[in-house]
Design a protein around this motif. Structure first.
Motif, PDB file in Angstrom:
ATOM      1  N   LEU A   1       0.830  -1.208   0.000  1.00 32.95           N
ATOM      2  CA  LEU A   1       0.000   0.000   0.000  1.00 32.95           C
ATOM      3  C   LEU A   1       0.863   1.255   0.000  1.00 32.95           C
ATOM      4  CD1 LEU A   1      -2.821   1.255   0.150  1.00 32.95           C
ATOM      5  CD2 LEU A   1      -2.665   1.090   2.655  1.00 32.95           C
ATOM      6  N   VAL A   2       1.907   1.263   0.844  1.00 34.02           N
ATOM      7  CA  VAL A   2       2.822   2.408   0.911  1.00 34.02           C
ATOM      8  C   VAL A   2       3.480   2.649  -0.445  1.00 34.02           C
ATOM      9  CG1 VAL A   2       5.051   3.169   1.835  1.00 34.02           C
ATOM     10  CG2 VAL A   2       3.296   2.297   3.376  1.00 34.02           C
ATOM     11  N   ILE A   3       3.956   1.578  -1.064  1.00 36.39           N
ATOM     12  CA  ILE A   3       4.639   1.709  -2.359  1.00 36.39           C
ATOM     13  C   ILE A   3       3.697   2.240  -3.430  1.00 36.39           C
ATOM     14  CG2 ILE A   3       5.742   0.402  -4.221  1.00 36.39           C
ATOM     15  CD1 ILE A   3       6.937  -1.413  -2.012  1.00 36.39           C
ATOM     16  N   ILE A   4       2.476   1.707  -3.472  1.00 35.75           N
ATOM     17  CA  ILE A   4       1.502   2.164  -4.477  1.00 35.75           C
ATOM     18  C   ILE A   4       1.192   3.646  -4.295  1.00 35.75           C
ATOM     19  CG2 ILE A   4      -0.904   1.966  -5.214  1.00 35.75           C
ATOM     20  CD1 ILE A   4      -0.667  -1.059  -4.657  1.00 35.75           C
ATOM     21  N   ILE A   5       0.981   4.077  -3.057  1.00 36.89           N
ATOM     22  CA  ILE A   5       0.670   5.490  -2.800  1.00 36.89           C
ATOM     23  C   ILE A   5       1.845   6.384  -3.170  1.00 36.89           C
ATOM     24  CG2 ILE A   5       0.203   7.187  -0.977  1.00 36.89           C
ATOM     25  CD1 ILE A   5      -1.437   5.009   0.446  1.00 36.89           C
ATOM     26  N   CYS A   6       3.048   5.998  -2.754  1.00 43.26           N
ATOM     27  CA  CYS A   6       4.227   6.830  -3.036  1.00 43.26           C
ATOM     28  C   CYS A   6       4.536   6.883  -4.533  1.00 43.26           C
ATOM     29  CB  CYS A   6       5.439   6.307  -2.261  1.00 43.26           C
ATOM     30  SG  CYS A   6       5.392   6.676  -0.499  1.00 43.26           S
ATOM     31  N   VAL A   7       4.376   5.755  -5.205  1.00 44.05           N
ATOM     32  CA  VAL A   7       4.611   5.733  -6.653  1.00 44.05           C
ATOM     33  C   VAL A   7       3.590   6.615  -7.368  1.00 44.05           C
ATOM     34  CG1 VAL A   7       4.441   4.265  -8.711  1.00 44.05           C
ATOM     35  CG2 VAL A   7       5.800   3.508  -6.759  1.00 44.05           C
ATOM     36  N   THR A   8       2.343   6.551  -6.941  1.00 48.06           N
ATOM     37  CA  THR A   8       1.295   7.389  -7.548  1.00 48.06           C
ATOM     38  C   THR A   8       1.610   8.873  -7.363  1.00 48.06           C
ATOM     39  OG1 THR A   8      -0.367   5.673  -7.146  1.00 48.06           O
ATOM     40  CG2 THR A   8      -1.170   7.911  -7.557  1.00 48.06           C
ATOM     41  N   LEU A   9       1.988   9.261  -6.157  1.00 50.19           N
ATOM     42  CA  LEU A   9       2.338  10.654  -5.889  1.00 50.19           C
ATOM     43  C   LEU A   9       3.582  11.074  -6.674  1.00 50.19           C
ATOM     44  CD1 LEU A   9       1.695  10.777  -2.040  1.00 50.19           C
ATOM     45  CD2 LEU A   9       0.255  11.743  -3.851  1.00 50.19           C
ATOM     46  N   ASN A  10       4.526  10.149  -6.801  1.00 54.29           N
ATOM     47  CA  ASN A  10       5.733  10.411  -7.574  1.00 54.29           C
ATOM     48  C   ASN A  10       5.390  10.709  -9.030  1.00 54.29           C
ATOM     49  OD1 ASN A  10       8.255  10.303  -8.869  1.00 54.29           O
ATOM     50  ND2 ASN A  10       8.996   8.644  -7.628  1.00 54.29           N
ATOM     51  N   ILE A  11       4.507   9.906  -9.599  1.00 54.34           N
ATOM     52  CA  ILE A  11       4.107  10.108 -10.997  1.00 54.34           C
ATOM     53  C   ILE A  11       3.440  11.470 -11.178  1.00 54.34           C
ATOM     54  CG2 ILE A  11       2.534   9.317 -12.809  1.00 54.34           C
ATOM     55  CD1 ILE A  11       3.084   6.438 -11.798  1.00 54.34           C
ATOM     56  N   PHE A  12       2.546  11.839 -10.260  1.00 60.54           N
ATOM     57  CA  PHE A  12       1.887  13.145 -10.360  1.00 60.54           C
ATOM     58  C   PHE A  12       2.906  14.285 -10.231  1.00 60.54           C
ATOM     59  CE2 PHE A  12      -2.188  10.922  -9.266  1.00 60.54           C
ATOM     60  CZ  PHE A  12      -2.869  11.310 -10.401  1.00 60.54           C
ATOM     61  N   ALA A  13       3.911  14.094  -9.388  1.00 64.31           N
ATOM     62  CA  ALA A  13       4.970  15.101  -9.264  1.00 64.31           C
ATOM     63  C   ALA A  13       5.745  15.229 -10.572  1.00 64.31           C
ATOM     64  CB  ALA A  13       5.914  14.732  -8.123  1.00 64.31           C
TER      65      ALA A  13
ATOM     66  N   LYS B   1      12.575  -3.838 -19.049  1.00 69.89           N
ATOM     67  CA  LYS B   1      11.880  -4.527 -20.144  1.00 69.89           C
ATOM     68  C   LYS B   1      10.632  -3.763 -20.572  1.00 69.89           C
ATOM     69  CE  LYS B   1       9.822  -7.767 -16.818  1.00 69.89           C
ATOM     70  NZ  LYS B   1       9.759  -9.181 -16.405  1.00 69.89           N
ATOM     71  N   LYS B   2      10.308  -3.906 -21.833  1.00 64.97           N
ATOM     72  CA  LYS B   2       9.220  -3.185 -22.476  1.00 64.97           C
ATOM     73  C   LYS B   2       7.896  -3.340 -21.735  1.00 64.97           C
ATOM     74  CE  LYS B   2       6.616  -3.341 -26.844  1.00 64.97           C
ATOM     75  NZ  LYS B   2       5.367  -3.906 -26.301  1.00 64.97           N
ATOM     76  N   GLU B   3       7.647  -4.541 -21.210  1.00 63.67           N
ATOM     77  CA  GLU B   3       6.369  -4.807 -20.546  1.00 63.67           C
ATOM     78  C   GLU B   3       6.102  -3.858 -19.385  1.00 63.67           C
ATOM     79  OE1 GLU B   3       7.675  -8.374 -22.756  1.00 63.67           O
ATOM     80  OE2 GLU B   3       8.639  -6.999 -21.327  1.00 63.67           O
ATOM     81  N   LEU B   4       7.151  -3.427 -18.700  1.00 64.95           N
ATOM     82  CA  LEU B   4       6.979  -2.509 -17.571  1.00 64.95           C
ATOM     83  C   LEU B   4       6.582  -1.116 -18.049  1.00 64.95           C
ATOM     84  CD1 LEU B   4      10.009  -3.592 -15.349  1.00 64.95           C
ATOM     85  CD2 LEU B   4       7.607  -4.257 -15.109  1.00 64.95           C
ATOM     86  N   PHE B   5       7.128  -0.709 -19.188  1.00 64.33           N
ATOM     87  CA  PHE B   5       6.760   0.586 -19.757  1.00 64.33           C
ATOM     88  C   PHE B   5       5.300   0.601 -20.204  1.00 64.33           C
ATOM     89  CE2 PHE B   5      11.315   0.880 -19.978  1.00 64.33           C
ATOM     90  CZ  PHE B   5      11.624   2.227 -20.012  1.00 64.33           C
ATOM     91  N   ASP B   6       4.801  -0.559 -20.620  1.00 61.36           N
ATOM     92  CA  ASP B   6       3.447  -0.642 -21.178  1.00 61.36           C
ATOM     93  C   ASP B   6       2.354  -0.766 -20.114  1.00 61.36           C
ATOM     94  OD1 ASP B   6       4.555  -0.493 -23.693  1.00 61.36           O
ATOM     95  OD2 ASP B   6       4.589  -2.673 -23.997  1.00 61.36           O
TER      96      ASP B   6
ATOM     97  N   PRO C   1      -0.453   0.200 -17.636  1.00 57.01           N
ATOM     98  CA  PRO C   1      -1.309   1.385 -17.521  1.00 57.01           C
ATOM     99  C   PRO C   1      -0.918   2.232 -16.315  1.00 57.01           C
ATOM    100  CG  PRO C   1      -2.619  -0.595 -17.923  1.00 57.01           C
ATOM    101  CD  PRO C   1      -1.221  -1.055 -17.637  1.00 57.01           C
ATOM    102  N   PHE C   2      -0.813   3.512 -16.515  1.00 59.65           N
ATOM    103  CA  PHE C   2      -0.488   4.525 -15.506  1.00 59.65           C
ATOM    104  C   PHE C   2       0.890   4.332 -14.879  1.00 59.65           C
ATOM    105  CE2 PHE C   2      -0.667   6.448 -11.220  1.00 59.65           C
ATOM    106  CZ  PHE C   2      -0.807   7.766 -11.623  1.00 59.65           C
ATOM    107  N   PHE C   3       1.143   3.175 -14.237  1.00 55.47           N
ATOM    108  CA  PHE C   3       2.400   2.987 -13.526  1.00 55.47           C
ATOM    109  C   PHE C   3       3.605   2.933 -14.475  1.00 55.47           C
ATOM    110  CE2 PHE C   3      -0.694   1.409 -10.384  1.00 55.47           C
ATOM    111  CZ  PHE C   3      -0.340   2.243  -9.324  1.00 55.47           C
TER     112      PHE C   3
END
Length: 231
Positions: A14-26, A93-98, A100-102
Motif C-alpha cells: 500500500l505504501v509503495i503504491i501510494i508513493c509511486v502514484t504521488l511520484n508520478i503526479f509530481a 523490459k518493455k512490458e513494464l513501460f506498457d 497502464p499509468f504505472f
C-alpha cells in the motif's frame, strides 16, 4: 511470525503504491530538472515508512557511467535511488513501460526500454544508452529479473555489449539483504538493514570474460555479507 510479516507486506504494498502514484503526479506537474530530487524524496519516504535503513560501503565513483547490480526484490530500485547521489536511467523490459499509468514512472524520466522480442532492439538500446550516458548513469540488473534464491542468475550479455561498445566505466554494486527485508514474491516485510556495497570501478577489457568474472566476485561478496547481516 510469518503472519505478521504478511500483514507488514500488505502495508508495504500500500505504501509503495501510494508513493509511486504521488511520484508520478509530481513528474507530471514539475519540470524534468527536478526529477532527481523527486525520486530521492519518494524513495527515501518509502524506505522510512517501511522501517528499512540503508547503509552504504565503498567509494562511489563520480566518473562511472554504468552501475551493474544484483536484483532480488522490488525494493532494490528505491534503495539505489534513495542513496545514489547522481541522476540515472534504468534499463527495463518493455512490458513494464506498457503498464497502464504505472508505466509512466519509467516513461517520464526517459528510462531505456528493452524489447527482447525485437531483433532491432539492440541497435535502439545502444543508441539510447549512448545518448543518455552523456549526462546520466546507466543502471542495469544484468540478471534480467529477480533471483529467487541466494545465487545470482546468469548475467545476460546486454551490460557487456553496452559497456564495451560505448567504452563506459563500470561500477559494480552489491545489494545485501533486500529480499530478506521485503520479499516482493511472497509479499513479506521485515524491518531492518539493507547494505549497498560499491565495488571498485573499472573500464572493461573486451578481450576478457570480465562480466562472468564479475558475477563470480559479486556472488562471493554477497555470500559473505549475507552471513554477517541478514541472519
Amino acid at each position: 511470525m510469518k503472519i505478521f510479516a504478511k500483514i507488514r507486506g500488505a502495508y508495504a504494498a500500500l505504501v509503495i503504491i501510494i508513493c509511486v502514484t504521488l511520484n508520478i503526479f509530481a513528474f507530471l506537474l514539475l519540470p524534468k530538472r527536478h526529477y532527481k530530487k523527486i525520486k530521492t524524496f519518494f524513495t527515501r519516504s518509502i524506505l522510512k515508512l517501511l522501517g528499512i535503513k540503508v547503509i552504504t560501503e565503498g567509494h562511489i565513483d563520480p566518473q562511472a557511467k554504468m552501475l551493474i547490480m544484483n536484483h532480488s526484490s522490488l525494493i532494490d530500485i528505491p534503495v539505489i535511488e534513495a542513496t545514489y547521489p547522481y541522476d540515472m536511467v534504468w534499463i527495463a523490459k518493455k512490458e513494464l513501460f506498457d503498464m497502464p499509468f504505472f508505466g509512466l514512472l519509467l516513461k517520464l524520466p526517459d528510462n531505456i526500454r528493452l524489447d527482447r522480442e525485437d531483433r532491432k532492439s539492440l541497435v535502439h538500446l545502444l543508441k539510447e544508452s549512448k545518448e543518455k550516458s552523456q549526462h546520466k548513469v546507466i543502471a542495469i540488473f544484468p540478471e534480467g529479473t529477480r533471483a529467487r534464491g541466494n545465487k545470482l542468475l546468469p548475467f545476460k550479455p546486454g551490460a557487456k555489449i553496452i559497456a564495451e561498445k560505448l567504452h563506459l566505466k563500470v561500477q559494480p554494486v552489491v545489494i545485501v539483504c533486500a529480499r530478506e527485508r521485503f520479499n516482493s514474491k511472497t509479499l513479506e516485510l521485515n524491518t531492518g538493514i539493507i547494505k549497498v556495497k560499491y565495488l571498485p570501478s573499472f573500464t572493461p577489457d573486451p578481450q576478457t570474460e570480465w562480466l562472468k568474472e564479475l558475477r563470480e566476485k559479486m556472488q562471493e561478496i554477497l555470500d559473505k555479507e549475507r552471513q554477517e547481516l541478514c541472519g
